[in-house]
Design a protein around this motif. Structure first.
Motif, short mmCIF file in Angstrom:
data_model
loop_
_atom_site.label_atom_id
_atom_site.label_comp_id
_atom_site.label_asym_id
_atom_site.label_seq_id
_atom_site.Cartn_x
_atom_site.Cartn_y
_atom_site.Cartn_z
N GLY A 26 0.81 -1.22 0.00
CA GLY A 26 0.00 0.00 0.00
C GLY A 26 0.84 1.27 0.00
N LEU A 27 2.06 1.19 0.51
CA LEU A 27 2.98 2.33 0.49
C LEU A 27 3.70 2.46 -0.85
CD1 LEU A 27 4.66 2.11 4.02
CD2 LEU A 27 2.87 3.69 3.27
N GLY A 28 3.50 1.47 -1.74
CA GLY A 28 4.10 1.55 -3.07
C GLY A 28 5.22 0.56 -3.34
N LEU A 29 5.58 -0.28 -2.36
CA LEU A 29 6.60 -1.29 -2.62
C LEU A 29 6.01 -2.44 -3.43
CD1 LEU A 29 8.39 -1.41 0.85
CD2 LEU A 29 9.11 -0.21 -1.20
N GLU A 30 6.86 -3.16 -4.11
CA GLU A 30 6.43 -4.29 -4.94
C GLU A 30 6.97 -5.58 -4.36
OE1 GLU A 30 8.29 -3.16 -8.60
OE2 GLU A 30 6.75 -1.68 -9.09
N VAL A 31 6.16 -6.65 -4.43
CA VAL A 31 6.62 -7.96 -3.99
C VAL A 31 7.57 -8.51 -5.03
CG1 VAL A 31 5.93 -10.33 -3.44
CG2 VAL A 31 4.51 -8.42 -2.68
N GLU A 32 8.78 -8.79 -4.60
CA GLU A 32 9.80 -9.36 -5.49
C GLU A 32 9.73 -10.88 -5.48
OE1 GLU A 32 14.23 -8.06 -6.43
OE2 GLU A 32 14.00 -8.78 -4.39
N GLY A 33 9.34 -11.46 -4.34
CA GLY A 33 9.24 -12.91 -4.26
C GLY A 33 8.83 -13.34 -2.86
N ARG A 34 8.40 -14.60 -2.78
CA ARG A 34 8.01 -15.18 -1.49
C ARG A 34 8.48 -16.63 -1.48
NH1 ARG A 34 2.34 -14.33 1.64
NH2 ARG A 34 2.78 -15.67 3.41
N THR A 35 9.04 -17.06 -0.34
CA THR A 35 9.54 -18.42 -0.23
C THR A 35 9.65 -18.84 1.24
OG1 THR A 35 11.26 -19.92 -1.02
CG2 THR A 35 12.00 -17.80 -0.18
N PHE A 36 9.90 -20.11 1.45
CA PHE A 36 10.20 -20.64 2.77
C PHE A 36 11.70 -20.83 2.88
CE2 PHE A 36 5.77 -21.97 2.44
CZ PHE A 36 5.31 -21.65 3.70
N VAL A 37 12.24 -20.63 4.08
CA VAL A 37 13.66 -20.87 4.34
C VAL A 37 13.76 -21.73 5.59
CG1 VAL A 37 15.89 -19.82 4.88
CG2 VAL A 37 14.32 -18.66 3.32
N GLU A 38 14.58 -22.78 5.51
CA GLU A 38 14.85 -23.63 6.66
C GLU A 38 16.19 -24.30 6.44
OE1 GLU A 38 12.02 -26.85 7.08
OE2 GLU A 38 11.83 -27.02 4.93
N GLY A 39 16.68 -24.95 7.46
CA GLY A 39 17.94 -25.68 7.33
C GLY A 39 19.05 -25.06 8.16
N MET A 57 10.10 -10.77 0.02
CA MET A 57 11.04 -9.69 -0.31
C MET A 57 10.28 -8.60 -1.06
SD MET A 57 14.02 -10.43 0.89
CE MET A 57 15.15 -9.34 0.06
N LEU A 58 10.45 -7.36 -0.60
CA LEU A 58 9.79 -6.20 -1.21
C LEU A 58 10.85 -5.23 -1.71
CD1 LEU A 58 7.42 -5.78 1.80
CD2 LEU A 58 6.60 -6.36 -0.48
N ARG A 59 10.52 -4.52 -2.78
CA ARG A 59 11.45 -3.52 -3.31
C ARG A 59 10.67 -2.30 -3.78
NH1 ARG A 59 12.22 -6.92 -8.58
NH2 ARG A 59 10.41 -6.15 -9.70
N PRO A 60 11.33 -1.16 -3.79
CA PRO A 60 10.66 0.02 -4.33
C PRO A 60 10.61 -0.08 -5.85
CG PRO A 60 12.89 0.57 -3.61
CD PRO A 60 12.65 -0.86 -3.24
N PRO A 61 9.65 0.59 -6.49
CA PRO A 61 9.60 0.58 -7.96
C PRO A 61 10.94 1.06 -8.52
CG PRO A 61 7.65 1.64 -7.06
CD PRO A 61 8.59 1.40 -5.91
N GLY A 62 11.44 0.37 -9.50
CA GLY A 62 12.71 0.76 -10.11
C GLY A 62 13.93 0.21 -9.41
N GLY A 63 13.74 -0.59 -8.36
CA GLY A 63 14.88 -1.20 -7.67
C GLY A 63 15.31 -0.41 -6.45
N GLY A 64 16.45 -0.79 -5.92
CA GLY A 64 16.96 -0.14 -4.73
C GLY A 64 17.01 -1.10 -3.56
N SER A 65 17.12 -0.58 -2.37
CA SER A 65 17.20 -1.39 -1.16
C SER A 65 15.91 -2.18 -0.97
CB SER A 65 17.45 -0.51 0.06
OG SER A 65 18.68 0.17 -0.11
N ARG A 66 16.03 -3.35 -0.35
CA ARG A 66 14.89 -4.22 -0.15
C ARG A 66 14.47 -4.30 1.31
NH1 ARG A 66 16.79 -4.46 -4.98
NH2 ARG A 66 16.09 -5.95 -6.53
N ILE A 67 13.22 -4.67 1.51
CA ILE A 67 12.71 -5.00 2.84
C ILE A 67 12.38 -6.49 2.81
CG2 ILE A 67 10.86 -4.70 4.51
CD1 ILE A 67 10.67 -1.79 3.65
N GLU A 68 12.94 -7.21 3.77
CA GLU A 68 12.69 -8.65 3.91
C GLU A 68 11.79 -8.84 5.11
OE1 GLU A 68 15.20 -12.47 5.51
OE2 GLU A 68 16.25 -11.04 4.22
N LEU A 69 10.57 -9.32 4.86
CA LEU A 69 9.64 -9.62 5.94
C LEU A 69 9.68 -11.12 6.19
CD1 LEU A 69 6.56 -7.53 4.71
CD2 LEU A 69 8.34 -6.84 6.33
#
Length: 80
Positions: A26-39, A57-69
């Motif tokens: 809603g703030l304008g970030l785009e979902v780059e991908g979603r996955t499970f991590v374990e191990g 993983m979220l990123r701003p439009p056009g790239g840049g730093s990411r937010i990992e939730l």
């Protein structure tokens, strides 16, 4: 004293991954991908044996730093 020039990403652990993802979208970030991590890697960096996370993983439009939730699937989330 040096100042921060750049960072790759910020990681945030949340209880409700879908709601928080919707908030950032809603703030304008785009979902780059979603996955499970374990191990072994996750066990080592989290310090929690046999852990499993769901990550978005979220990123701003056009790239840049990411937010990992991340939401822990194992162990169960306990507020505290």
């Amino acid at each position: 004293m040096s100042h921060i020039r750049q960072f790759d990403h910020v990681g945030i652990t949340v209880a409700d991954l879908d709601s928080v993802t919707a908030f950032f979208v809603g703030l304008g970030l785009e979902v780059e991908g979603r996955t499970f991590v374990e191990g072994e890697f996750l066990d080592t960096i989290s310090g929690i044996p046999n852990s499993r996370t769901d990550i978005v993983m979220l990123r701003p439009p056009g790239g840049g730093s990411r937010i990992e939730l991340a939401r822990f699937v194992r162990p169960d989330h306990k507020p505290g």
